[in-house]
Write a protein that holds these residues in place. Sequence first.
Motif, short mmCIF file in Angstrom:
data_model
loop_
_atom_site.label_atom_id
_atom_site.label_comp_id
_atom_site.label_asym_id
_atom_site.label_seq_id
_atom_site.Cartn_x
_atom_site.Cartn_y
_atom_site.Cartn_z
N PRO A 1 0.80 -1.24 0.00
CA PRO A 1 0.00 0.00 0.00
C PRO A 1 0.83 1.28 0.00
N TYR A 2 2.09 1.21 0.40
CA TYR A 2 2.88 2.44 0.49
C TYR A 2 4.26 2.26 -0.14
N THR A 3 4.80 3.37 -0.60
CA THR A 3 6.15 3.39 -1.16
C THR A 3 7.16 3.15 -0.05
N MET A 4 8.17 2.34 -0.36
CA MET A 4 9.22 2.03 0.61
C MET A 4 10.45 2.88 0.36
N ALA A 5 11.20 3.15 1.43
CA ALA A 5 12.47 3.86 1.31
C ALA A 5 13.44 3.33 2.37
N TRP A 6 14.73 3.55 2.11
CA TRP A 6 15.75 3.28 3.11
C TRP A 6 16.26 4.59 3.69
N MET A 7 16.52 4.60 4.96
CA MET A 7 17.17 5.75 5.58
C MET A 7 18.63 5.75 5.15
N LEU A 8 19.11 6.87 4.63
CA LEU A 8 20.50 6.95 4.17
C LEU A 8 21.40 7.62 5.19
N TYR A 9 20.86 8.56 5.92
CA TYR A 9 21.67 9.30 6.90
C TYR A 9 20.92 9.28 8.23
N PRO A 10 21.60 8.91 9.31
CA PRO A 10 20.90 8.73 10.59
C PRO A 10 20.55 10.06 11.27
N TRP B 1 9.21 16.50 2.02
CA TRP B 1 9.36 15.93 3.36
C TRP B 1 8.39 14.75 3.45
N TYR B 2 8.87 13.64 4.02
CA TYR B 2 8.09 12.41 4.06
C TYR B 2 7.68 12.08 5.48
N LEU B 3 6.41 11.73 5.63
CA LEU B 3 5.90 11.23 6.91
C LEU B 3 6.22 9.74 6.96
N VAL B 4 7.06 9.33 7.93
CA VAL B 4 7.51 7.94 8.01
C VAL B 4 7.06 7.25 9.30
N GLY B 5 6.38 7.99 10.16
CA GLY B 5 5.87 7.45 11.41
C GLY B 5 5.09 8.54 12.13
N PRO B 6 4.44 8.21 13.24
CA PRO B 6 3.67 9.22 13.97
C PRO B 6 4.54 10.42 14.38
N LEU C 1 11.61 2.07 5.64
CA LEU C 1 10.50 2.93 6.06
C LEU C 1 9.37 2.90 5.04
N ASN C 2 8.15 3.08 5.52
CA ASN C 2 7.03 3.39 4.65
C ASN C 2 6.90 4.90 4.54
N ILE C 3 6.55 5.39 3.36
CA ILE C 3 6.26 6.81 3.17
C ILE C 3 4.75 6.96 3.11
N TYR C 4 4.17 7.52 4.17
CA TYR C 4 2.72 7.61 4.28
C TYR C 4 2.16 8.89 3.64
N HIS C 5 2.97 9.92 3.55
CA HIS C 5 2.49 11.20 3.05
C HIS C 5 3.71 12.06 2.72
N SER C 6 3.55 13.02 1.84
CA SER C 6 4.65 13.94 1.53
C SER C 6 4.12 15.36 1.44
N VAL C 7 4.96 16.30 1.85
CA VAL C 7 4.65 17.73 1.80
C VAL C 7 5.88 18.44 1.28
N GLU C 8 5.69 19.38 0.38
CA GLU C 8 6.82 20.13 -0.16
C GLU C 8 7.03 21.41 0.63
N VAL C 9 8.28 21.63 1.04
CA VAL C 9 8.66 22.83 1.79
C VAL C 9 9.91 23.41 1.15
N ASP C 10 9.82 24.63 0.65
CA ASP C 10 10.97 25.31 0.04
C ASP C 10 11.62 24.47 -1.06
N GLY C 11 10.79 23.81 -1.84
CA GLY C 11 11.30 23.05 -2.98
C GLY C 11 11.80 21.66 -2.65
N TRP C 12 11.70 21.24 -1.39
CA TRP C 12 12.13 19.89 -1.00
C TRP C 12 10.94 19.12 -0.46
#
Length: 367
Positions: free
Chosen positions: A164-173, A210-215, A197-208
């Motif tokens: 149901p959701y796009t997956m990603a790996w954390m690259l930088y801790p 941001w991904y919601l990955v947890g509560p 991580l699952n990416i549940y939602h995304s919001v653009e801020v200043d051209g970048w």
Amino acid sequence: MLMLEFWREEGMLSRRFVMLFIVLIIGGIILGYHHHTTFAQGNNCLATPFSNGCYSGIPLVEYQQLLDEMMLYPEPRVEQLPPNERELKRFNFRRLINPEGTIIYDAPNGNPISSIAAGFNYVSISNSQGGWLEINPGQWVRESDTAPVTPSSFSGVFVDPNAPYTMAWMLYPVRPSSYPGGPENTDLARIPRYTRLNIYHSVEVDGWRWYLVGPEQWVKQVNVGKVLYIDRPEGVKGRWFAVDLYEQVLVAYENDTPVFATLVSTGLPEWETNEGTFTTWARVANAPMSGAEGQEDFYSLENVPWTLYFDNDISLHGTYWHDGFGYRHSHGCVNLTLTDSYWIFHWSQEAGYDKPQVHVWASGEYR
């Protein structure tokens, strides 16, 4: 009498019509006002992330719905490829570290027979004796001229294309932020590198993005490598690979079905990996690689495993000399871990796909 009844009924119909019209007008105003308020709140949630109908930088109602999803799908629906311990231990790799270059001797405390210029040089050790290391039959170097190397144990995952959701790996801790574009939340632990991580939602801020990955946990796009699927390019069939230069992710496909995904390292800006669709023309289980002799970026690498050449001398191959997967790192080749390269080399050869195709593309532009 009939005329009187007609006018009475007509008057009642008129009054009912007027009442209905008034209700529709008022309802339309209310609905329009409500929609405008929700839209305004959505725009203002970055300014008031935890008030005015907002929570964690998005409208409260939307966040509550996503929270249910986060509880239902707390992590990606994938299966990790087990690290290949045999491959990880098959060679004893060392880096040559003498800035003046490394002298090669015919025996421990023996006679010099050649040298290797300073550079990005790695060798494999077959024998050791009293502070000396044998790198090839009859070729010895001082152990003090070397440093041990530990290959990356990272490995990719078998994917579910219907997840149901796009997956990603954390690259930088990093510590996640409580809202998009916000500072790191120091009350939270850093998310370790290579966490899935699952990416549940995304919001653009200043051209970048941001991904919601947890509560209440948002991370900037530059800190993750995201798995994106594409349609099969024209003329491609069977088992093939898509390499996303922007996300630094490789996806293995069986015709139209994604099967496996992993992080890679492609060419640095000076040696960018070319985009396009290629057919592999050679496969090599193990061989040395070298280049840029006499230059500052000279490199010499022994026992590079599981290589698939696809764009002249550019290839997919195993990599033991760094653990920077998810970032550009190479002279143009697509670097994979030893575990991933072993799987890709053999899986691509099964069922008669001796020369799989490689499609190199970019889902975005590096900045």
